[in-house]
Motif scaffolding. Structure first.
Motif, PDB file in Angstrom:
ATOM      1  N   THR A 103       0.500  -1.213   0.228  1.00  0.00           N
ATOM      2  CA  THR A 103      -0.184   0.167   0.165  1.00  0.00           C
ATOM      3  C   THR A 103       0.958   1.462   0.140  1.00  0.00           C
ATOM      4  OG1 THR A 103      -0.081   0.141   2.107  1.00  0.00           O
ATOM      5  CG2 THR A 103      -2.234  -1.008   1.002  1.00  0.00           C
ATOM      6  N   ASN A 104       0.134   2.115  -0.898  1.00  0.00           N
ATOM      7  CA  ASN A 104       1.110   3.339  -0.641  1.00  0.00           C
ATOM      8  C   ASN A 104       1.092   4.524   0.143  1.00  0.00           C
ATOM      9  OD1 ASN A 104       2.718   2.414  -2.629  1.00  0.00           O
ATOM     10  ND2 ASN A 104       1.810   2.819  -4.480  1.00  0.00           N
ATOM     11  N   THR A 105      -0.793   4.235   0.741  1.00  0.00           N
ATOM     12  CA  THR A 105      -0.768   5.870   1.629  1.00  0.00           C
ATOM     13  C   THR A 105      -1.948   5.433   2.273  1.00  0.00           C
ATOM     14  OG1 THR A 105      -3.668   5.151   0.252  1.00  0.00           O
ATOM     15  CG2 THR A 105      -1.754   6.675  -1.099  1.00  0.00           C
ATOM     16  N   ASP A 106      -2.138   6.017   3.365  1.00  0.00           N
ATOM     17  CA  ASP A 106      -2.666   5.754   4.741  1.00  0.00           C
ATOM     18  C   ASP A 106      -4.603   4.931   4.623  1.00  0.00           C
ATOM     19  OD1 ASP A 106      -0.888   5.851   6.586  1.00  0.00           O
ATOM     20  OD2 ASP A 106      -1.900   8.662   6.832  1.00  0.00           O
TER      21      ASP A 106
END
Ligand SMILES: Nc1ncnc2c1ncn2[C@@H]1O[C@H](COP(=O)(O)OP(=O)(O)OP(=O)(O)O)[C@@H](O)[C@H]1O
Ligand SMILES: Nc1ncnc2c1ncn2[C@@H]1O[C@H](COP(=O)(O)OP(=O)(O)OP(=O)(O)O)[C@@H](O)[C@H]1O
Ligand SMILES: [Mg+2]
Ligand SMILES: [Mg+2]
Lengths: 254, 304, 351, 398, 351
Positions: free
Chosen positions: A192-195
């Motif tokens: 995952t790259n984002t929250d």
């Protein structure tokens, strides 16, 4: 056994000074650490993600493992042994090596940054399959035949009889796998790259950096992270003990 | 049924049952495994551009001569020998006592369960504190039995032992839960029969519990061997991102990680992965061989 | 459903062959008792019929259809396993209702049926219990109810009454027989109790070492056993066996020459050994010495010594008579067997 | 209202930015990003924290393999050669004018150059400084040491009182390197000559080695950072990163009196290794995105942002202009403990980046462990380091 | 070993009380058969004796020592479980030898003993097999051999012969009896087969609903049943029960007034219902209508209709006589029961 756990809770209500040096005497209960920790990162979102991912993964693992363990124990087919051993061998693969090739696959599938990447690759657990295999293999044959004669298909036998009869073991591996999914760190971080999709253990990163760690907040958030697991455990604990219905002989006293 | 032979039909049907597990394993374990292992034979490999210079065994030669690898290998083997038997023996002991506990059984179970859920980072921190030279709980006990305190984590002579202790402690919960679940499944009648036949507790254990628990012990042992051969998280956490004092806790997996993600030497890491994999297969077969010698026809299904 | 077993061969792995070329036919709607010593292959035969075991060779034919390789569900068989095979996690009620559940019968209806059957096997007070909480006989009755509930095409009962007391056994076997008559289901009934077999079976199969020794009606089996094994197996107390040579001098009638030539053993049923009263049906008069006499329930048992052999009789009244006496051998109840054990026809005896 | 904003957002070019900041620093960074997004309407920077630096490193590696890299990322300049070899990063020379580049602190700037191009620009930079325990110094009747000799003395006196003289991080590589530099023999020079076994280097390392051997200096071991030991109050000095200032301030007990100063000098020479992280720009993405990346970095290099970053995080201001502004000076006055770091800038240098640098770091750590844990003679271990490093450099060149 | 059960109370959790104040004594060296309907508490009683179940109240006393709370090992008991409980992981030989292994008997010796016992229970060909490979009856015999091998102080056999054919059963019960006599071991033998009980037991306990109905010798039990239950339970075919009111007019003798006052039910054993020949021992003459006649093995069964009741007799010879006839009730085999089912003493009947 309990000491580390107790210390964790204890440290979560201390000041950084205390945990850094362990020398200053106990000052006060800093319960506000929990609030601070909670607010330091989008824990609400993390919780939601963790719950979705852990439940979906564990359910998936249970389904695939139960199906496969059933086939390996109850069905006759060509290549049974070879396939089983081949699957067993996958348990021995160092997972860190697979991270990058898997990431390539997942990004080719456009799954990166989707729940799919966090869930689907983990819905196969050979460990769980192996455990269930051992349990299913010990089932008396006649129950299976009786069920088949009673008109149950393999499928019905599996879900209506074999699974309930092995409730104990299934609960045990289920909870073990749930824990490992819940605490998974590297995979969700990489995938995952984002929250938006991140899970609780990644939230713990908030409190450590390259120059040091805020232990009380880390511990407080760790307590927050594992609390649901403990609650789940307490809920299923009764399943870890064979019910009276299945104990062939239970002594009255002694 | 019982004695029916496999047919094409039955094979297709079985494959349908196995398919979900198999497809996912193929896609996310077998396939990447091939890719990762192939890398172990690349020479002059540009990782990002995926340019392969040539195929050779150079990476293995490197490993053979690399002092760090030799150290990692040695550490890993010592570690395995230190952890696996003790952790399984201890787990068995505790599972048995939990199984027979009449009072507080649930509470005790929960106590053994808690380490499982406690994250390894938290565990490492706590153990670091327990091991710490000045205020460490462990040294407190050593003091009681009149021993000089030990700087567990910073003394290369003890740090591997420290890691072993932590890993034993950490793995207990899992093994206990599995063994306990399996103990529950043993028909109580066998114990009653054995008691009537004059078996004392120990004889009941060796003659009933052990043989009937063998499948689970087998599983737990194999799992322990596999998991512990791949030990990395605990090292990383316990020593705060290092491999212990002067690499005293460098394990094969740590070596692999280091080569791969830190030192930009993916081909060496892959070669190390192959070696590690080979050792795992070997040890697992060994475990199987030791524990599976006594095979008896079961009322259940023939295990593979 | 007519059931044919054709040329079955079956060998357990690593064992001697059990069935070799076993063939037999069960008529539609027939109740067949399967008897034989322990280990003779009765359970195995049922398993083959049910499809649990696939024969190495040969066919199982149901109403003309070869089902040798058909799956278990498709055969529509009700079975009581020798070890019951109850579902441990289901209550008695649910155990009994399970086959109907699999047939997607509505809950209310299937519980109603299950209760009816529970009533029939007298297990009603235990409906809420789980198998582990039942006594042996109660478990057996649950298994019986479960086998009966779905009105199968073939009913296979593996010693379904072995753990029941005499009264209940009589009641249940009568019940089974009644249901079987009503539903016209072809039934195989394994039993060790000859009364069961003799009382309710249309025909009886005697199995030994995986071989069918005889398949016949009750009366025929008792009165015209095919061979020494059957004669010895059926009948309580056991038939008396005496070497022909020992009896020969005492025959009161003339035997056919072929009989004399081939007979090696003479079998005399205990009730055919009577206090000597010469009648037309007396074959021989044996001088014996009384050994013991005792009564068991309504039966008066007498053991006597004849030559080297101890004989048992149930037809000697309680007596305080001299210890040596002569006992008559009634023709009806006396058999001759050749060296292979096959029974020889006596023909009409000449006085 | 809402709808309009959406259209304006969708026309903006999205610039993704991966960083390794956590906690407070992350919040500050997010603020900068927000301000940048508000300051213009062409680009929208999306900043995503990817854990700690080692996590971030792993992510970059993974993403590079599947060509899903962000536009810009925080990383160490020492990775530059590797990324260049992999064809991953684009230089900044076309986007930033020479003047703009010249405004950056020379030591920082030089670090990001590779093969004549500016591949990395400084962002979160720190230097090594020395922390001291005021109360203990007073108690021992000692002055704040400025030379290694003085440090050795402090160590001896402290030991007599049952105290520890100097605490070091587990990876006290900076101190080793500084000593070598001060002796005029950088461990690895810009043209990749290795001086580890040079007699001057051995001599320079000697005092530290001796302190470690006698226990007057102690490394952090499993604690990783010497500040843990330092904060316990039984250690007089601590050599560590200036980035830890904030953390130490937060963790120090109330009655703990401490100060900071420059790292000690060796034979009158002072050298100070720059640590920390830089920003690089990847080749992936559209041209517009790359330009957006550059624009964002330019924005960060403006005085206002540089000072805001430095004052709120404790990192060093990366431009010379910012360092001299009145507002930064005011800040230093108000927070005298940060002064030491700022003054180090004059004597600071950066290690050259080369292929195999990370392997070299492992070797250097081995040397550090040899000295601290195994108490191997300095000459021996430095000789080994010399050989290993030479091999590393050689194998990585072909 | 003399065994005393004193005032036992036992209730399964969540169930009705099973034993209430159960008391009995087994003499040293006695072989007691325990019979009773399914679910009457036989297995439970054995479990209490073995120590598997601890009674809620009361004592189990072995030779004067209270062992109620003693561990299982200390009681030195040999037991055959109703479901065998063979060790699945041990071969037949090892299963049998297991108790000796626990007693640290040398390998050679214990295998020798095991082989001897295997021979006795006719399981020798199966010695190398595992329990899962045995037929039901074979398993049972292994369990029996295992129980016998260690020469226990008390032997508890829970239907040890239920899965065996008649001949083997007779052979084995004789064997058990012989061994029991030789070793003088106090034995409790649960069985559903009245022949077993009647043939080999010194005394028989009849249990019903957890209550001991009668404990007596074989003959006494048959001839002087304590109550209606026992009379009905013992004897095959079952005793005929007729309401006193229906029989009363047909009595040929004068009955004692107390008897007449209290008797509610009359029980007539099938063999006591004879073709009418008035003798001194005839109590009554019942006019009946013949319903059916058939023979089972050596037995001639006749059912007749008397008033509302169908009666069964084994003493009517095969006949083609008129369908209505009179049957005589023999005094020896006719019992009177009061409203609670207790048997009333007849006293000397007056002709
Ligand atoms: N674990 C249990 N929980 C509850 N009830 C039980 C349990 N075990 C037995 N019972 C009940 O106690 C009664 C007596 O059981 P027991 O097994 O002693 O009967 P039994 O005389 O041996 O019968 P059988 O001849 O059928 O074996 C039965 O009604 C049975 O259902
Ligand atoms: N799985 C097996 N492997 C090997 N031999 C077996 C297996 N199952 C049964 N046998 C053997 O086959 C023979 C027939 O067994 P089967 O169970 O059919 O006997 P049975 O007639 O039902 O006997 P019983 O009356 O004792 O139940 C026995 O000698 C038995 O030992
Ligand atoms: Mg059988
Ligand atoms: Mg019972």
């Amino acid at each position: 056994m309990l000491l580390p756990f107790i210390w964790m809770v204890w440290a979560s209500v201390q000041t950084p000074t205390y945990t850094a040096t362990l020398t200053t005497p106990f000052s006060d209960w800093h319960w506000q650490n929990y609030l601070t920790a909670w607010q330091a990162a989008p824990f609400g979102r993390y919780y939601l993600n963790s719950i979705i991912v852990a439940l979906a993964t564990t359910t998936g693992q249970l389904v695939t493992s139960i199906l496969a363990a059933f086939a390996f124990t109850h069905l006759r087919f060509y290549g049974r042994r070879i396939l089983f051993n081949a699957l067993l061998v996958t348990m021995m693969v160092p997972g860190e090596l697979l991270l990058i090739p898997n990431f390539k696959t997942l990004s080719a599938l456009h799954w990166v940054d989707h729940y799919a990447a966090l869930i689907i690759p983990w819905t196969a657990s050979v460990f769980m399959m192996f455990t269930l295999h051992q349990a299913f293999a010990a089932q008396p044959r006649t129950t299976y035949y009786a069920a088949r004669l009673d008109g149950a298909s393999d499928w019905q036998y599996l879900w209506r009889l074999l699974v309930p009869m092995n409730r104990t073991v299934i609960t045990a591996v289920g909870i073990l796998q749930l824990i490992s999914t819940w605490n998974a760190f590297m995979w969700p971080l990489i995938m995952t790259n984002t929250d938006r999709l991140r899970t609780l253990p990644l939230g713990l990163l908030t409190f450590s950096s390259d120059i040091g760690t805020n232990y009380p907040l880390l511990m407080a958030s760790t307590v927050l992270v594992i609390a649901p697991l403990i609650i789940i455990y307490l809920f299923v604990q009764k399943n870890l003990i064979l019910g009276i219905s299945q104990v062939k002989w239970h002594e009255k006293s002694h | 049924m019982l004695n029916s032979r496999p047919t094409v039909r039955s094979t297709l049907k079985a494959l349908l049952y196995i398919a979900p597990l198999l497809v996912i394993s193929l896609a996310f374990t077998f396939w990447p495994l091939l890719e990762a292992f192939a890398m172990g034979f690349y020479r002059h490999y540009n990782f990002y551009l995926n340019q392969i210079g040539s195929l050779s065994l150079a990476n293995f030669q490197f490993l053979w001569h690399d002092a760090a690898f030799q150290l990692a290998l040695r550490n890993t083997l010592i570690f395995i020998i230190g952890v696996v038997p003790v952790s399984i023996g201890l787990a068995l002991l505790l599972a048995l006592s939990l199984h027979h506990a009449r009072h507080f059984a649930k509470l005790l179970q929960t106590i053994y369960f808690l380490p499982l859920v406690t994250s390894s980072v938290a565990i490492a921190i706590v153990w670091r504190w327990l091991f710490s030279a000045e205020h460490g709980g462990l040294n407190g006990w050593l003091a009681i039995i009149n021993r000089t305190p030990v700087d567990w984590l910073n003394d290369p002579r003890y740090s591997l032992l420290a890691l072993i202790i932590v890993c034993i402690w950490h793995s207990l919960g899992l093994n206990i839960i599995l063994l306990l679940a399996s103990l529950q499944q043993i028909d109580r009648r066998y114990y009653l029969a054995a008691q009537l036949d004059g078996a004392n507790s120990w004889q009941q254990f060796t003659n009933v519990t052990w043989p009937l628990l063998t499948p689970m012990i087998l599983l737990v042992s194999i799992n322990a061997v596999i998991v512990n051969l791949k030990v990395f998280d605990q090292v990383y956490a316990l020593f705060n991102g290092s491999a212990g004092p002067a690499n005293a806790d460098l394990t094969l997996m740590y070596y692999l990680y280091q080569k791969f993600y830190v030192e930009d030497q993916p081909t060496i890491a892959a070669a190390c992965g192959i070696v590690l994999f080979g050792i795992t297969v070997g040890l697992t077969l060994g475990t199987l061989w030791v524990l599976r010698r006594h095979h008896y026809p079961q009322r259940g299904w023939s295990p593979s | 459903m007519e059931v044919n077993l054709k040329h079955l061969n079956l060998t357990y792995p690593g064992q001697q062959p059990l069935f070799q070329n076993l063939t037999c036919t069960l008529a539609d709607g027939e109740l067949v008792a399967l008897v034989g010593p322990s280990g003779s292959g009765k359970t195995t035969l049922l398993n083959v019929l049910a499809g649990i075991l696939t024969p190495d060779a040969g066919q199982v034919v149901f109403d003309g259809t070869d089902v040798t390789r058909a799956t278990l569900q498709r055969r529509n068989i009700g079975m009581v396993f020798q070890d019951y095979a109850l579902y441990p996690h289901l209550s008695v009620l649910d155990n009994i209702a399970f086959p109907l559940k699999m047939a997607h019968v509505k809950k209310r209806l299937r519980y109603q049926r299950a209760r009816q059957l529970a009533e029939l096997v007298a297990i009603t007070p235990q409906l809420a219990k789980y198998p582990a909480q039942l006594s042996g006989g109660q478990q057996q009755r649950v298994a019986l109810a479960r086998a009966l509930i779905k009105q199968p095409a073939v009913l296979l009962l593996d010693e379904p009454l072995s753990n029941l007391d005499a009264n209940l056994r009589v009641a249940l076997r009568t019940m089974i027989r009644r249901i079987q008559r009503q539903t016209h289901v072809t039934t195989v009934f394994v039993t060790h109790d000859q009364n069961d077999a003799l009382q309710i079976a249309d025909r009886i199969i005697v199995l030994n070492h995986g071989k069918i020794q005889q398949m016949a009606t009750t009366t025929e089996l008792y009165q015209r056993p095919q061979n020494q094994f059957v004669a010895q197996f059926i009948g309580q107390p056991r038939i008396n066996l005496i070497p022909m040579t020992a009896v020969r001098p005492y025959f009161a009638v003339q035997l056919a020459p072929t009989l004399l030539a081939n007979a090696v053993t003479v079998g005399i049923r205990p009730e055919a050994l009577e206090s000597a009263t010469t009648t037309a049906t007396t074959l021989a008069q044996l001088p014996v010495r009384l050994v013991a006499q005792w009564s068991v329930g309504k039966e008066q048992l007498t053991t006597v010594q004849f030559a080297q052999t101890t004989l048992i009789s149930t037809a000697v009244p309680a007596t305080t008579q001299p210890l040596t006496t002569t006992l008559a051998v009634r023709a009806n109840g006396c058999y001759f067997f050749d060296a292979e054990g096959n029974r020889l026809e006596m023909g009409v005896p000449h006085a | 209202g809402c709808g309009q904003q959406r259209t304006s957002q969708s026309t903006r070019v999205t610039v993704t930015f991966w960083h390794g900041m956590t906690g407070h620093n992350k919040t500050v960074l997010q603020g900068l990003v927000q301000d940048f997004n508000r300051s213009q309407s062409t680009y929208r920077v999306v900043a995503n924290g990817q854990g700690t630096f080692s996590n971030l490193q792993q992510k970059i590696m993974t993403a590079a393999k599947s060509k899903t890299l962000p536009t810009i990322a925080q990383t160490s300049y020492t990775n530059v050669p590797n990324y260049v070899k992999g064809g991953l990063i684009a230089p900044f020379n076309t986007d930033l004018s020479a003047k703009e580049l010249a405004g950056i602190q020379p030591a920082f700037l030089k670090a990001g150059q590779y093969q004549g191009k500016q591949y990395a620009l400084p962002f979160s930079k720190s230097v090594r400084i020395m922390y001291y325990n005021q109360r203990l110094l007073k108690q021992l009747n000692l002055k704040v040491p400025t030379t290694w000799k003085a440090v050795q003395h402090v160590g001896q006196v402290a030991q007599q009182h049952g105290l520890t003289g100097l605490a070091l991080d587990r990876a006290y590589l900076g101190e080793l390197n500084d000593l070598a530099h001060a002796a005029g023999q950088p461990l690895v020079t810009t043209n990749l000559k290795v001086n580890a076994a040079a007699p001057q280097t051995v001599d320079a390392v000697q005092p530290l080695a001796h302190m470690l051997k006698t226990g007057t200096a102690k490394t952090a071991g499993a604690d990783n950072y010497g500040n843990v030991r330092f904060l316990k109050g039984r250690t007089v000095l601590y050599c560590g990163s200036s980035a830890a200032l904030g953390l130490i301030q937060a963790s120090a007990p109330k009655n703990f009196q401490w100060g900071t100063t420059q790292t000690p000098s060796y034979q009158g020479q002072r050298a100070n290794c720059v640590a920390g992280n830089d920003l690089v720009r990847f080749k992936t993405g559209t041209k517009a995105q790359r330009q957006g990346g550059a624009a964002f970095i330019k924005y960060l290099l403006q005085n206002r942002q540089t000072i805001r970053w430095a004052t709120q995080t404790g990192y060093l201001p990366v431009t010379t202009a910012a360092a001299t502004t009145a507002s930064y000076q005011r800040y230093l006055k108000k927070h005298p403990k940060f002064k030491a770091a700022a003054s180090e800038l004059k004597t600071s240098y950066t290690d050259p980046a080369f292929l195999g640098y990370s392997q070299y770091l492992t070797a250097l750590q081995t040397t550090a462990d040899d000295l601290a844990v195994k108490h191997v003679a300095a000459a021996t271990t430095l000789n080994k380091l010399q050989q290993t490093t030479e091999t590393i450099i050689k194998t990585n060149q072909n």
